[in-house]
Every structure is written in C-alpha cells, then in structure tokens.
Motif scaffolding. Structure first.
Motif, PDB file in Angstrom:
ATOM      1  N   MET A   1       0.790  -1.243  -0.083  1.00 46.50           N
ATOM      2  CA  MET A   1       0.002  -0.041  -0.119  1.00 46.50           C
ATOM      3  C   MET A   1       0.892   1.327  -0.045  1.00 46.50           C
ATOM      4  SD  MET A   1      -3.116  -0.840  -0.154  1.00 46.50           S
ATOM      5  CE  MET A   1      -3.864   0.618  -0.063  1.00 46.50           C
ATOM      6  N   ILE A   2       1.877   1.301   0.736  1.00 48.76           N
ATOM      7  CA  ILE A   2       2.707   2.378   0.705  1.00 48.76           C
ATOM      8  C   ILE A   2       3.619   2.786  -0.357  1.00 48.76           C
ATOM      9  CG2 ILE A   2       4.812   3.371   1.811  1.00 48.76           C
ATOM     10  CD1 ILE A   2       3.983   2.002   4.306  1.00 48.76           C
ATOM     11  N   ALA A   3       3.552   1.749  -1.165  1.00 47.68           N
ATOM     12  CA  ALA A   3       4.103   1.822  -2.603  1.00 47.68           C
ATOM     13  C   ALA A   3       3.271   2.501  -3.617  1.00 47.68           C
ATOM     14  CB  ALA A   3       4.742   0.442  -3.388  1.00 47.68           C
ATOM     15  N   MET A   4       2.023   2.698  -3.448  1.00 45.52           N
ATOM     16  CA  MET A   4       0.859   3.039  -4.172  1.00 45.52           C
ATOM     17  C   MET A   4       1.260   4.604  -4.589  1.00 45.52           C
ATOM     18  SD  MET A   4      -2.356   0.885  -3.616  1.00 45.52           S
ATOM     19  CE  MET A   4      -2.419  -0.689  -3.725  1.00 45.52           C
ATOM     20  N   PRO A   5       0.916   5.020  -5.592  1.00 46.75           N
ATOM     21  CA  PRO A   5       0.920   6.659  -5.801  1.00 46.75           C
ATOM     22  C   PRO A   5       0.117   7.659  -4.835  1.00 46.75           C
ATOM     23  CG  PRO A   5       0.637   5.482  -7.840  1.00 46.75           C
ATOM     24  CD  PRO A   5       0.355   4.452  -6.959  1.00 46.75           C
ATOM     25  N   LEU A   6      -1.179   6.939  -4.293  1.00 51.91           N
ATOM     26  CA  LEU A   6      -1.916   7.761  -3.627  1.00 51.91           C
ATOM     27  C   LEU A   6      -1.434   7.623  -2.045  1.00 51.91           C
ATOM     28  CD1 LEU A   6      -5.244   8.011  -5.367  1.00 51.91           C
ATOM     29  CD2 LEU A   6      -3.476   9.970  -5.128  1.00 51.91           C
TER      30      LEU A   6
END
Length: 98
Positions: free
Chosen positions: A67-72
């Motif tokens: 999740m932390i790797a996601m753009p948002l």
C-alpha cells in the motif's frame, strides 16, 4: 503461508483536485496486482473517498508495504485486517479445449 487481508483506505478530502492523474496511475498498479495474483479484488467509491482491497499476503506488514508503494499512499489513511473468511460468487476461469 498466504492469507487474505482487507485494506480499508480513506482518501484525504480534496485530493481529487490536484491528484487525479495519480488516481489513474494507482488504478493501473492495482490492475497489475490483480493480474499477478497479489490482489484478489478492489473497489473504489464513486466519490473516490474510499478504497477497499483484498490481498493475498503472508503478513499485515507485507500488505502495508504494498500500500505504501501506491501513488496515493501519502493521501490515504490505511487500516489492514486479516480475514477469517472470504467468499465470492466469481467463477474460476474456464479454459476452452479448442
């Protein structure tokens, strides 16, 4: 061992105005995760304020790292829960013998 985890994400108010492009990038990443089997399914609310996603993972930490790797990720409050059950009416893929 793989488990199923639900990520319940609340997007910050007002992110839409400045980061609509990032939403598209995030949806592309989620699609890739679906194809790779990392993600089981996801849903985004109509007003883009909530995102729900079910992941195959070995730990809650693994889901948080995804999740932390996601753009948002900077605009999301994320809660992750280990699921004890997950049912779906989706049929498994069928293959043609032709």
């Amino acid at each position: 061992m793989q488990y199923r985890f639900m990520a319940d994400c609340t997007l910050s108010a007002g992110f839409q105005d400045q980061e609509e492009r990032l939403l598209t990038n995030q949806q592309d990443l989620l699609q890739r995760f679906l194809e790779e089997g990392i993600l089981v399914n996801y849903a985004l609310s109509l007003e883009h304020s909530k995102l729900w996603a079910v992941f195959n993972a070995t730990s809650e930490m693994e889901v948080l790292e995804i999740m932390i790797a996601m753009p948002l990720s900077h605009a999301m409050q994320i809660e992750v829960s280990l699921l004890s059950a997950f049912d779906s009416n989706q049929a498994p893929p069928s293959f043609s013998m032709n």
